[in-house]
Scaffold this motif. Structure first.
Motif, mmCIF file in Angstrom:
data_model
loop_
_atom_site.group_PDB
_atom_site.id
_atom_site.type_symbol
_atom_site.label_atom_id
_atom_site.label_comp_id
_atom_site.label_asym_id
_atom_site.label_seq_id
_atom_site.Cartn_x
_atom_site.Cartn_y
_atom_site.Cartn_z
ATOM 1 N N LEU A 47 0.825 -1.203 0.000
ATOM 2 C CA LEU A 47 0.000 0.000 0.000
ATOM 3 C C LEU A 47 0.864 1.260 0.000
ATOM 4 N N HIS A 75 -11.498 -1.620 1.616
ATOM 5 C CA HIS A 75 -10.488 -0.799 2.297
ATOM 6 C C HIS A 75 -9.932 0.266 1.352
ATOM 7 N N LEU A 76 -9.617 -0.133 0.126
ATOM 8 C CA LEU A 76 -9.103 0.827 -0.855
ATOM 9 C C LEU A 76 -10.139 1.910 -1.150
ATOM 10 N N GLU A 77 -11.397 1.504 -1.287
ATOM 11 C CA GLU A 77 -12.444 2.484 -1.592
ATOM 12 C C GLU A 77 -12.706 3.420 -0.414
ATOM 13 N N ILE A 89 -9.285 2.681 -8.860
ATOM 14 C CA ILE A 89 -9.329 1.310 -8.336
ATOM 15 C C ILE A 89 -10.135 0.452 -9.308
ATOM 16 N N TYR A 91 -11.085 -3.918 -10.082
ATOM 17 C CA TYR A 91 -10.957 -5.265 -9.522
ATOM 18 C C TYR A 91 -11.661 -6.279 -10.408
ATOM 19 N N TYR A 158 -4.763 1.174 -8.615
ATOM 20 C CA TYR A 158 -4.769 -0.113 -7.915
ATOM 21 C C TYR A 158 -5.632 -1.100 -8.705
#
Length: 381
Positions: A47, A75-77, A89, A91, A158
Motif C-alpha cells: 500500500l 479498504h481501498l475504496e 481502483i 478489480y 490499484y
C-alpha cells in the motif's frame, strides 16, 4: 447529453458486472474477520510503496481468499472515496463457472471501464474505440493501450485480481502474458491464487508474497456470530456448549473457513443439545470427508435423493452459472410434460436444503452455484 453518451460508451465497453459479484461476497462476509490481512506488513508495504508494486497472495482452497479480496477492495475504496479523484481502483473476480466468459478481452475491457468511470468525462481514446468499433469488443491489444494511456491521468492505479487460478488455463496464459506488462507499469497490482499454479508464480516473479490462512480469531468470531444468529430465532444453546462448539470448530478447521462453515451448520442442524455436543466432538479436518458425509446423507434419503442429485447434475454440467428460475424449470420437467408446470417448482430454501448446503443462490444476481469450486471438483470426481 455528455453523461448519456458516456454511459452508452462505457456500457458497450464491458458487459461484466464485478460490482454485483463484490456486493454478493460482501453480503456473506462477517464483520471483523480478515482485519489481520489489512494490518499485515506485506499489505502495508504494498500500500505504501510507489508504483510499480505487486503482491501475490496465495492460499489453499477454502481459506477465504475471496472474502479477503472483498475486504481489500472495501479498504481501498474507503481510503480513496472520491470517485473522480486522482486515484483509480479496479478489480476482477475470476470464477471457475465463469471461465467461458472471462476472456482476456472481457477482463481487460472491464478494467478499462472501471478506470474510465473514475474520470468525470469520457476519455478521448475510449471515444475513438467506440467510434471505430467494427466488432462487439475492441481487440485486447487496443484495450491494453487504452488502459496504459488512461492511467496517466491518475497519481495511482490499484488493480486487484481474485482467484487467478480459476481462469481457464489457456485463457490464463494470455491473461498472464498481458498482465506481465502491467507488472512493470506504474500500477499497484494484487492477486490471489491457490499455491500450485506455477504459471502464476512465474508471472509474479519478483513480486512480494503473502500466505492467506484464516486466523483462529476470525474463525472464532464467525462461529460466535453464527451461534448468535441462531439464538435470535429462539433456539437455546447454553454458554458451556457454545464454548465447546467454538473450541472444536476452531481446532478442526485448521485455517480453512469453508470447513468452519460446514461444521457449524452441521452442528446447528442437530435437534438436541446432546446431539450438538456429539457432533462437535466428532468433527474432522478433512474437507473431502465432509463432502462425502453430505453426499452420503443425500444418497440415503430415498424420498428426495433423485431430486437432489438432479439439481447437482444440472449445476455441475452447466457451462455457465444457471439462473434460479432456469434451474427451477429444468428440474420440474417430468416425462410427458407438454408445458411448464409451476406447481412443480421448488423454492430457494428447499433447493439449498436438498443439496445439504453444497449450493448457494446469489441474492444480487440470482445465479445458482456451488458454495466453492472444490465442491464441483468433488462432485465431478
Amino acid at each position: 447529453f455528455l453523461d448519456k453518451r458516456r454511459l452508452e460508451v462505457l456500457s458497450w465497453l464491458s458487459p461484466v458486472d464485478f460490482r454485483g459479484k463484490h456486493n454478493e461476497v460482501k453480503r456473506h462476509r462477517y464483520e471483523d474477520t480478515g482485519n489481520w490481512f489489512l494490518k499485515s506488513s506485506e499489505f502495508l508495504d504494498w500500500l505504501g510503496k510507489p508504483a510499480p508494486a505487486n503482491l501475490l497472495c496465495k492460499g489453499t482452497p477454502g481459506v477465504g481468499k475471496t472474502f479477503i479480496t472483498s475486504k481489500i477492495v472495501d479498504h481501498l475504496e474507503s481510503l480513496f472515496p472520491d470517485v473522480h479523484g486522482d486515484v483509480a481502483i479496479a478489480y476482477v473476480y475470476c470464477e471457475f463457472k465463469q471461465r467461458v466468459t472471462q476472456t482476456p478481452e472481457l477482463i481487460f475491457a472491464s478494467i478499462l471501464q472501471q478506470l474510465a468511470y473514475r474520470q468525470p468525462n469520457l476519455d478521448p481514446e475510449i471515444d475513438v474505440l467506440y467510434k471505430d468499433r467494427n466488432s462487439p469488443r475492441p481487440p485486447v491489444e487496443m484495450l491494453i493501450s487504452a488502459i496504459l494511456s488512461i492511467s496517466r491521468n491518475f497519481n495511482a492505479v490499484y488493480i486487484v485480481f481474485d482467484a487467478l487460478d480459476e481462469c481457464d488455463k489457456n485463457q490464463r496464459k494470455d491473461i498472464l502474458t498481458y498482465l506481465q506488462g502491467f507488472l512493470r507499469a506504474p500500477f499497484k497490482i494484487l492477486a490471489t491464487s491457490r499455491p500450485h499454479p506455477l504459471d502464476i508464480t512465474a508471472a509474479f516473479k519478483g513480486a512480494a508474497k503473502v500466505t492467506i490462512r484464516a486466523h483462529d480469531d476470525d474463525i472464532e468470531c464467525y462461529v460466535r456470530q453464527r451461534i448468535k444468529q441462531e439464538l435470535s430465532t429462539g433456539i437455546t444453546i447454553k454458554r458451556e456448549l457454545t464454548e465447546i462448539i467454538v473450541r472444536q470448530i476452531t481446532s478442526k478447521a485448521e485455517g480453512i473457513f469453508l470447513l468452519a462453515k460446514f461444521h457449524i451448520e452441521y452442528i446447528l442442524s442437530k435437534l438436541t443439545a446432546r446431539d450438538k455436543r456429539k457432533a462437535a466432538i466428532s468433527l474432522t479436518s478433512d474437507l473431502t470427508v465432509v463432502y462425502g458425509a453430505i453426499m452420503a446423507t443425500i444418497e440415503e434419503n430415498q424420498e428426495s435423493r433423485e431430486l437432489s442429485l438432479k439439481i447437482l447434475k444440472w449445476i455441475s454440467a452447466a457451462t455457465r452459472p444457471l439462473q434460479f428460475q432456469e434451474l427451477q424449470i429444468a428440474i420440474s420437467i417430468e416425462d410427458g410434460d407438454a408445458e411448464i408446470d409451476e406447481e412443480g417448482f421448488l423454492d430457494a430454501k428447499t433447493m439449498v436444503d436438498l443439496c445439504g448446503g453444497l449450493i448457494a443462490i446469489e441474492q444480487e444476481t440470482g445465479a445458482v452455484r456451488f458454495v466453492h469450486h472444490t465442491v464441483q471438483e468433488y462432485v465431478l470426481s
